[in-house]
Enzyme design. Structure first.
Site, mmCIF file in Angstrom:
data_model
loop_
_atom_site.group_PDB
_atom_site.id
_atom_site.type_symbol
_atom_site.label_atom_id
_atom_site.label_comp_id
_atom_site.label_asym_id
_atom_site.label_seq_id
_atom_site.Cartn_x
_atom_site.Cartn_y
_atom_site.Cartn_z
ATOM 1 N N GLU A 141 0.764 -1.247 -0.124
ATOM 2 C CA GLU A 141 -0.008 0.041 -0.143
ATOM 3 C C GLU A 141 0.727 1.308 0.141
ATOM 4 O O GLU A 141 2.023 1.283 0.497
ATOM 5 C CB GLU A 141 -1.056 0.064 1.135
ATOM 6 C CG GLU A 141 -0.186 -0.153 2.607
ATOM 7 C CD GLU A 141 -1.296 -0.508 3.624
ATOM 8 O OE1 GLU A 141 -1.622 -1.829 3.867
ATOM 9 O OE2 GLU A 141 -1.203 0.462 4.614
ATOM 10 N N CYS B 172 3.626 8.409 0.460
ATOM 11 C CA CYS B 172 4.246 7.474 1.644
ATOM 12 C C CYS B 172 4.215 6.082 0.997
ATOM 13 O O CYS B 172 3.135 5.693 0.563
ATOM 14 C CB CYS B 172 3.239 7.776 2.947
ATOM 15 S SG CYS B 172 3.810 6.533 3.880
ATOM 16 N N CYS C 252 6.685 -6.821 7.774
ATOM 17 C CA CYS C 252 7.951 -6.369 8.392
ATOM 18 C C CYS C 252 8.458 -7.233 9.330
ATOM 19 O O CYS C 252 7.509 -8.076 10.043
ATOM 20 C CB CYS C 252 7.881 -5.073 9.015
ATOM 21 S SG CYS C 252 9.012 -4.374 9.799
ATOM 22 N N CYS D 181 7.340 -4.112 15.796
ATOM 23 C CA CYS D 181 6.945 -3.036 16.824
ATOM 24 C C CYS D 181 5.882 -3.486 17.294
ATOM 25 O O CYS D 181 4.609 -3.838 16.564
ATOM 26 C CB CYS D 181 7.200 -2.047 16.434
ATOM 27 S SG CYS D 181 8.781 -1.357 15.515
ATOM 28 N N CYS E 148 2.306 -1.764 15.804
ATOM 29 C CA CYS E 148 2.125 -1.705 14.303
ATOM 30 C C CYS E 148 1.632 -2.634 13.512
ATOM 31 O O CYS E 148 1.827 -3.938 13.891
ATOM 32 C CB CYS E 148 3.740 -1.345 13.741
ATOM 33 S SG CYS E 148 3.600 -1.111 11.999
ATOM 34 N N SER F 135 12.158 6.722 13.954
ATOM 35 C CA SER F 135 11.191 6.169 14.791
ATOM 36 C C SER F 135 11.682 5.778 16.111
ATOM 37 O O SER F 135 12.152 4.856 16.381
ATOM 38 C CB SER F 135 10.365 4.946 14.230
ATOM 39 O OG SER F 135 9.933 5.297 12.872
ATOM 40 N N LEU F 136 11.409 7.109 17.026
ATOM 41 C CA LEU F 136 12.152 6.740 18.267
ATOM 42 C C LEU F 136 10.991 6.033 19.165
ATOM 43 O O LEU F 136 11.440 4.878 20.115
ATOM 44 C CB LEU F 136 12.658 8.243 18.756
ATOM 45 C CG LEU F 136 13.416 8.103 19.963
ATOM 46 C CD1 LEU F 136 14.723 7.551 19.893
ATOM 47 C CD2 LEU F 136 13.649 9.669 20.516
ATOM 48 N N CYS G 274 0.262 2.559 8.694
ATOM 49 C CA CYS G 274 0.756 1.786 7.512
ATOM 50 C C CYS G 274 0.487 0.233 8.084
ATOM 51 O O CYS G 274 0.420 -0.340 8.980
ATOM 52 C CB CYS G 274 2.555 1.845 7.667
ATOM 53 S SG CYS G 274 3.226 1.546 9.085
HETATM 54 N N1 SAH Z 1 9.907 0.420 9.464
HETATM 55 C C1 SAH Z 1 10.161 2.091 9.476
HETATM 56 C C2 SAH Z 1 9.270 3.139 8.259
HETATM 57 C C3 SAH Z 1 7.602 2.478 8.242
HETATM 58 S S1 SAH Z 1 6.648 2.811 9.727
HETATM 59 C C4 SAH Z 1 9.839 3.053 10.786
HETATM 60 O O1 SAH Z 1 9.442 2.247 11.667
HETATM 61 O O2 SAH Z 1 10.380 3.870 10.672
HETATM 62 C C5 SAH Z 1 6.451 4.344 9.586
HETATM 63 C C6 SAH Z 1 6.008 5.054 10.916
HETATM 64 O O3 SAH Z 1 4.673 4.862 11.062
HETATM 65 C C7 SAH Z 1 6.910 4.859 11.967
HETATM 66 O O4 SAH Z 1 7.233 6.047 12.675
HETATM 67 C C8 SAH Z 1 5.980 3.824 12.784
HETATM 68 O O5 SAH Z 1 6.612 3.968 14.011
HETATM 69 C C9 SAH Z 1 4.661 4.656 12.434
HETATM 70 N N2 SAH Z 1 3.451 3.886 12.898
HETATM 71 C C10 SAH Z 1 3.362 2.609 13.003
HETATM 72 N N3 SAH Z 1 2.043 2.053 13.262
HETATM 73 C C11 SAH Z 1 1.439 3.230 13.783
HETATM 74 C C12 SAH Z 1 0.214 3.518 14.327
HETATM 75 N N4 SAH Z 1 -0.535 2.639 14.704
HETATM 76 N N5 SAH Z 1 -0.152 4.913 14.619
HETATM 77 C C13 SAH Z 1 0.931 5.814 14.323
HETATM 78 N N6 SAH Z 1 1.983 5.659 13.697
HETATM 79 C C14 SAH Z 1 2.398 4.406 13.210
HETATM 80 FE FE1 SF4 Z 2 8.369 -2.407 11.018
HETATM 81 FE FE2 SF4 Z 2 8.410 0.072 11.136
HETATM 82 FE FE3 SF4 Z 2 6.041 -1.035 11.686
HETATM 83 FE FE4 SF4 Z 2 8.154 -1.233 13.386
HETATM 84 S S1 SF4 Z 2 7.005 0.552 12.921
HETATM 85 S S2 SF4 Z 2 6.982 -3.055 12.688
HETATM 86 S S3 SF4 Z 2 9.973 -1.272 11.841
HETATM 87 S S4 SF4 Z 2 7.069 -0.929 9.831
#
Ligand code: SAH
Ligand code: SF4
Length: 395
Positions: free
Chosen positions: A91, A112, A119, A123, A126, A255-256, A374
């Site tokens: 997507e 985006c 992945c 996390c 996510c 992504s901290l 995402c």
């Molecule tokens: N893997 C990479 C890029 C893809 S995720 C990364 O983690 O940076 C892109 C961003 O979306 C990241 O900052 C991630 O933490 C955030 N994200 C994931 N799930 C989310 C959610 N449910 N609500 C808000 N942000 C989210």
């Molecule tokens: Fe993967 Fe980024 Fe989602 Fe973490 S936040 S599971 S690294 S896509």
């Protein structure tokens, strides 16, 4: 399977054309079909001799992602679900730069994009990692998301609010109404900002990502400025150093989501491999080598990382890295227990950071209503498809 032509760079194609004794202008014509006119078939390339088209088709495949569904309306965030040549789903999310307030369509967009199917980093909050990792995207599948959206916009028209898979397929044969590409400034493309923040961990697919981004940046390709391309990572320290050593000036977001190892470890397993000390050192290396500012992304999750006690260590990190902080209230994911804090808690967190002298923006998450976080749309569709297949086998 043949390699896709959009995964090749100009030099490789130039060598191929030279070995076929083709004049140089033929290559320019081809590149224009690929990146300005976003061709989806060899037949469209009407100014290339048929024999050359046949030669190309014998050596390379030519695929653009196929639209499965689109959610959202043209003046807000729109989410696109694509099917790739092998049937997998990915997507992309299209965000207008200036959401139209009075019904005027915006012509500047941020896209985006995804870099992997699923992945592996898992996390906890996510949707992308919920069903694990399937595969890396090839370079043309990464850059193809931009080209396919622009092709869709040119053929379906911005007024098209919902595109069914059937009408998307029939629009493939309609003539182009827009043109942009080699040599054209980024401002003339429909997509003029890219954030690599879709499904997957971009730094875990580093080589393919860089091939795709170089093509999107090149004057013979997408012509999109490197400063308009942001890569987001969950913190793969060695790849951050690689990016710092790359001559191109792509932007970096981290992504901290936790300013101490204790908090970060709870929600991001990657922190065990690259704890904050290593991540910070890699970021410092990037900042000093590039002389560029980085962004720290911080999702606010209720009761997990939204305590004011986190603002001091977060401010310390931001100061050390000369970074700004993006605060994003969590987007709920079906099946996960996490939620976003109330507005007052988010505001208080942002104010406390500002009080510490940090540049912080509190983002109202766009597209909350259309599963814009995402991975969610793909997951839902894939699960629905599996369920209906299960239902078929059972009946
Ligand atoms: N893997 C990479 C890029 C893809 S995720 C990364 O983690 O940076 C892109 C961003 O979306 C990241 O900052 C991630 O933490 C955030 N994200 C994931 N799930 C989310 C959610 N449910 N609500 C808000 N942000 C989210
Ligand atoms: Fe993967 Fe980024 Fe989602 Fe973490 S936040 S599971 S690294 S896509």
């Amino acid at each position: 399977m043949l390699p896709d032509i959009r995964s090749q760079n100009r030099d490789t194609l130039a060598a191929q054309f030279a070995s076929w004794n083709q004049p140089a202008y033929r290559l320019d014509q081809l590149l224009r079909w690929l990146y300005a006119r976003r061709a989806a078939s060899w037949d469209e390339m009407s100014n290339l001799p048929k024999a050359l088209r046949a030669q190309l088709a014998a050596v390379y495949s030519l695929n653009l992602p196929q639209l499965v569904t689109k959610q959202g309306s043209h003046d807000t965030t729109q989410k696109f679900l694509w099917r790739l040549a092998d049937g997998t789903l990915i997507e992309s999310v299209l965000i207008p730069a200036n959401p139209a307030l009075y019904g005027e369509a915006s012509d500047r967009h941020t896209l985006c994009i995804s870099t992997q199917v699923g992945c592996a980093y898992g996390c906890r909050f996510c949707a992308s990692g919920l069903d694990g990792f399937k595969r890396n995207l090839a370079p043309h599948e990464i850059s193809g998301q931009i080209l396919a959206i622009e092709r869709w916009a040119a053929t379906a028209g911005p007024e098209s609010r919902v595109q069914s898979p059937k009408s998307a397929a029939s629009s493939e044969s309609r003539p182009e109404t827009r043109d942009a590409g080699p040599g054209t400034p980024a401002a003339e493309r429909m997509v003029n900002n890219i954030v690599v923040m879709g499904m997957g961990e971009p730094m875990a697919n580093y080589d393919n990502l860089m091939t795709a981004l170089r093509t999107l940046n090149a004057p013979w390709g997408g012509g999109i400025g490197a400063r308009r391309i942001t890569i987001s990572t969950s913190g793969l320290a060695p790849r951050i150093r690689d990016l710092a050593n790359d001559p191109l000036q792509f932007r970096l977001a981290i992504s901290l989501h936790g300013a101490t190892d204790e908090v970060r470890e709870k929600i991001m397993p990657v922190n065990r491999k690259y704890p904050l000390r290593d991540l910070t050192a890699a970021c410092e290396y990037y900042v000093t080598h590039k002389g560029k500012m980085i962004t720290l992304e911080y999702i606010l999750i209720a009761g997990v990382n939204d305590s004011l006690a986190q603002t001091r260590p977060l401010a310390d990190l931001a100061h050390r890295l000369h970074a700004k902080v993006n605060l994003i209230p969590y987007n709920t994911v079906e099946g996960l227990p996490w939620s976003r804090p109330d507005d007052e808690t988010c505001e208080a967190f942002a104010s406390a950071l500002e009080h510490e002298g940090v540049t912080a923006t509190l983002r109202r998450e766009k597209g909350h209503d259309i599963d814009a976080a995402c991975g969610q749309l793909r997951l839902k569709t894939e699960r629905a498809e599996t369920n209906s297949e299960d239902a078929k086998t059972q009946s």
